[in-house]
Design an enzyme around this catalytic site. Structure first.
Site, PDB file in Angstrom:
ATOM      1  N   THR A 129      21.215 -19.097 -20.550  1.00  0.00           N
ATOM      2  CA  THR A 129      20.219 -18.391 -19.772  1.00  0.00           C
ATOM      3  C   THR A 129      18.849 -18.933 -20.173  1.00  0.00           C
ATOM      4  O   THR A 129      18.754 -19.744 -21.076  1.00  0.00           O
ATOM      5  CB  THR A 129      20.422 -16.890 -20.077  1.00  0.00           C
ATOM      6  N   THR A 168      19.222 -16.795 -15.029  1.00  0.00           N
ATOM      7  CA  THR A 168      20.462 -17.394 -15.529  1.00  0.00           C
ATOM      8  C   THR A 168      21.369 -17.924 -14.442  1.00  0.00           C
ATOM      9  O   THR A 168      21.330 -17.462 -13.299  1.00  0.00           O
ATOM     10  CB  THR A 168      21.249 -16.341 -16.358  1.00  0.00           C
ATOM     11  N   GLY A 194      23.542 -15.071 -23.946  1.00  0.00           N
ATOM     12  CA  GLY A 194      24.662 -14.175 -23.648  1.00  0.00           C
ATOM     13  C   GLY A 194      24.553 -12.880 -24.427  1.00  0.00           C
ATOM     14  O   GLY A 194      23.487 -12.250 -24.472  1.00  0.00           O
ATOM     15  N   SER A 241      23.508  -8.971 -20.269  1.00  0.00           N
ATOM     16  CA  SER A 241      22.875  -8.681 -21.570  1.00  0.00           C
ATOM     17  C   SER A 241      21.412  -9.111 -21.584  1.00  0.00           C
ATOM     18  O   SER A 241      20.749  -9.021 -22.623  1.00  0.00           O
ATOM     19  CB  SER A 241      23.606  -9.435 -22.692  1.00  0.00           C
TER      20      SER A 241
HETATM   21  N1  GLY Z   1      24.922 -14.260 -17.967  1.00  0.00           N
HETATM   22  C1  GLY Z   1      24.481 -13.712 -19.162  1.00  0.00           C
HETATM   23  C2  GLY Z   1      24.050 -12.300 -19.007  1.00  0.00           C
HETATM   24  O1  GLY Z   1      23.616 -11.930 -17.935  1.00  0.00           O
HETATM   25  O2  GLY Z   1      24.148 -11.555 -19.924  1.00  0.00           O
END
Ligand code: GLY
Length: 566
Positions: A375, A393, A468, A447
């Site tokens: 991200t 992300t 993440g 997250s």
């Molecule tokens: N793709 C990572 C998140 O949104 O937590």
């Protein structure tokens, strides 16, 4: 006359001194400082374009649009048009809010699409290729920001971004390394070579003319170009060619959502963060509430006792995350209870410094009534004092690895952020339950934790991170490093980090950053230690407002991140 001259010299000296940030103790390492405005992002080109917009009289939201799109050009690893994100803002007048431009499940998706006929999860299906792709939200996000807060025409904001795509960006050493790593996968997934599967080395220039054209069409035709026009049609055609389920109807129905932020008080701080469908604000708030009564400043930074307190709070908050959190448009979330002082105290009641709580003995609480850097986050403060924190992300590195060559961008693999089956971990090892199960049009739990912090009612920090599941704990530790351990912004961002997420039951430490004695003491108390060989935890980009109003940037040393300001 002499007296007057003397007085002038004294005044001059005093004002010079004020510029050197009298709040800082000697020996502190400040990040870049600026008097008026600042942008911190994962790439110097994106930061520079955002700052140029501010210099030309744009506000933080104009700069957000330009920075977000620039990252899509020069940081295709995570910057995107084919993904989604969240933005938290605080206006100079103190008003706050958030924008959710998170992806959604296509209308044809269902609870068991990633399971085979025996109910076993087909892990790759939610991670790679067309079935992994959620309905993208980024373009809707920038247009929603523009409509509400933009002060410059979209075409003007996109102009330098289009120029960057045409002129090209220079490949950094880190970028060359990741592009090499994924080259073969790009060809395999796309069944063809793509721009980014060429053999790029550090110092090469990458021009992306297809993306320049896509951005030009967005500038001319607006949001509809993507959600009901030729660009959308090309995305859908490419995904269907690769056996995806997304249709034009999915794009046509997509809307970004303005949502009320999560507000949490921690001592004299007010934490303003992202609500569901991100878990970021709630989990961050829960951890802060659980640790608030422990004097972690006295325990010392990264001492055994402070690591224990944070770990045990993280363990409990992530257990709750897995059970309670999901898309608020689909599930009821007991936000107030999870963040209440009573609940936090009750949750920590069974913790003792004598030993670790086993995650196997711990479930989600009862309410009455690893990874890498996929991200990307950027922080902006403008010359009027408006602040934004935005995290965006594609989920995995380069998302689903599917690249729409005609359009010049990768599409996400965000469907993996859903719980494919209760109890089966996703790519971040996160376990989910019913609240985060798949349903048509539902947003997957995130997250991402773009966060703004007020101190004594005034703007103090704006920050966030990729990583993440480790995003939340990276943001947490950065705030605590400044508040509890008196670090500068840059020191707080650079300081070694650790992470626990309930399951797997282990503390992940950045390698070679913690003393063997500390790790041994924790092991003796029953903690499982994972000193990931090459794992870095989070990559925080942050801005702090010093008491005299000067801005200090924190650009994470773990990446090519850059703070710029004036
Ligand atoms: N793709 C990572 C998140 O949104 O937590």
């Amino acid at each position: 006359m002499k007296k007057l001259l003397f007085l002038l010299v004294i005044i001059l000296l005093a004002s010079c001194k004020a510029k050197v940030n009298p709040v800082e103790k000697p020996g502190k390492t400040l990040g870049l400082t600026a008097e008026e405005a600042m942008v911190v992002s994962a790439r110097k080109e994106a930061s520079a374009i955002g700052l140029e917009v501010l210099k030309n009289g744009g506000n933080a939201f104009d700069a957000m649009i330009a920075t977000e799109m620039s990252l899509a050009v020069c940081y295709p690893f995570a910057g995107n048009l084919g993904g989604g994100g969240f933005m938290v803002y605080r206006l100079a007048n103190g008003e706050t809010g958030t924008l959710d431009y998170r992806e959604k499940a296509p209308l044809e998706a269902s609870k068991t699409i990633y399971q085979d006929e025996n109910g076993e999860v087909i892990s790759e299906k939610s991670k790679v290729g067309a079935m992994a792709v959620g309905v993208p939200g980024t373009v809707a996000g920038i247009f929603a920001v523009h409509e509400r807060f933009g002060s410059m025409p979209m075409a003007e904001l996109l102009k330098p971004v289009i120029a960057l795509a045409e002129k090209g960006f220079v490949v950094t050493a880190r970028q060359a390394e990741t592009l090499q790593r994924y080259r073969d996968i790009f060809v395999e997934v796309n069944q063809d070579s793509i721009l980014f599967s060429k053999d790029f080395a550090e110092g090469d220039t990458i021009k992306n003319l297809s993306l320049a054209n896509t951005l030009q069409r967005l500038a001319e035709n607006g949001r509809d170009e993507f959600y009901s026009g030729p660009t959308g049609e090309k995305i859908v055609a490419y995904l269907q060619k690769h056996n995806g389920i997304m249709k034009m109807e999915d794009l046509e129905q997509y809307e970004a959502q303005w949502r009320k932020p999560i507000n949490v008080e921690y001592k004299n701080l007010n934490i303003i963060s992202m609500p569901p469908p991100s878990s970021g604000g709630i989990v961050l708030g829960q951890i802060l509430k659980m640790i608030e009564d422990y004097p972690i400043d006295e325990y010392g930074h990264n001492s055994v006792k402070s690591i224990q307190v944070l770990t045990e709070a993280e363990r409990r908050a992530y257990a709750d995350r897995s059970f309670y959190l999901g898309d608020p448009d689909y599930v009821d979330i007991p936000v107030d209870s999870l963040l209440s002082k009573e609940y936090s105290e009750w949750r920590m009641k069974d913790f003792s410094f004598s030993g670790a709580t086993a995650s196997s003995q711990l479930d989600h609480g009862v309410i009455p009534g690893y990874e890498s850097m996929e991200t990307t986050h950027y922080s902006i403060v403008d010359q009027s004092g408006n602040a934004i924190a935005a995290t965006t992300t594609l989920n995995g590195a380069y998302g689903s690895k599917l690249y729409v060559s005609d359009l010049g961008f990768f599409v996400n693999n965000e469907m993996d952020d859903f719980s494919a089956k209760p109890g089966v971990p996703n790519m971040f090892g996160l376990i989910g339950a019913e609240a985060n199960s798949i349903a048509p049009g539902k947003r997957m739990l995130s997250s991402m934790t773009p966060t703004i912090v007020e101190k004594n009612g005034k703007l103090w920090l704006t920050l966030g991170s990729p990583g993440g599941s480790t995003i939340i704990t990276s943001v947490l530790q950065t705030i605590l490093n400044v508040e509890e351990y008196n670090m500068t912004m840059q020191e707080a961002v650079n300081a070694p980090r650790f992470h626990h997420q309930w399951l797997p039951d282990e503390i992940l430490f950045e390698p070679n950053a913690f003393s063997p004695d500390i790790l041994k003491s924790l092991q003796d108390k029953g903690y499982h230690i994972d000193e990931g060989e090459s794992t870095i935890i989070g990559k925080v980009d942050a801005i702090r407002v010093l008491p005299d109003g000067t801005l200090e940037g924190g650009a994470d040393k773990r990446g090519d991140d850059t703070a710029v300001g004036f």
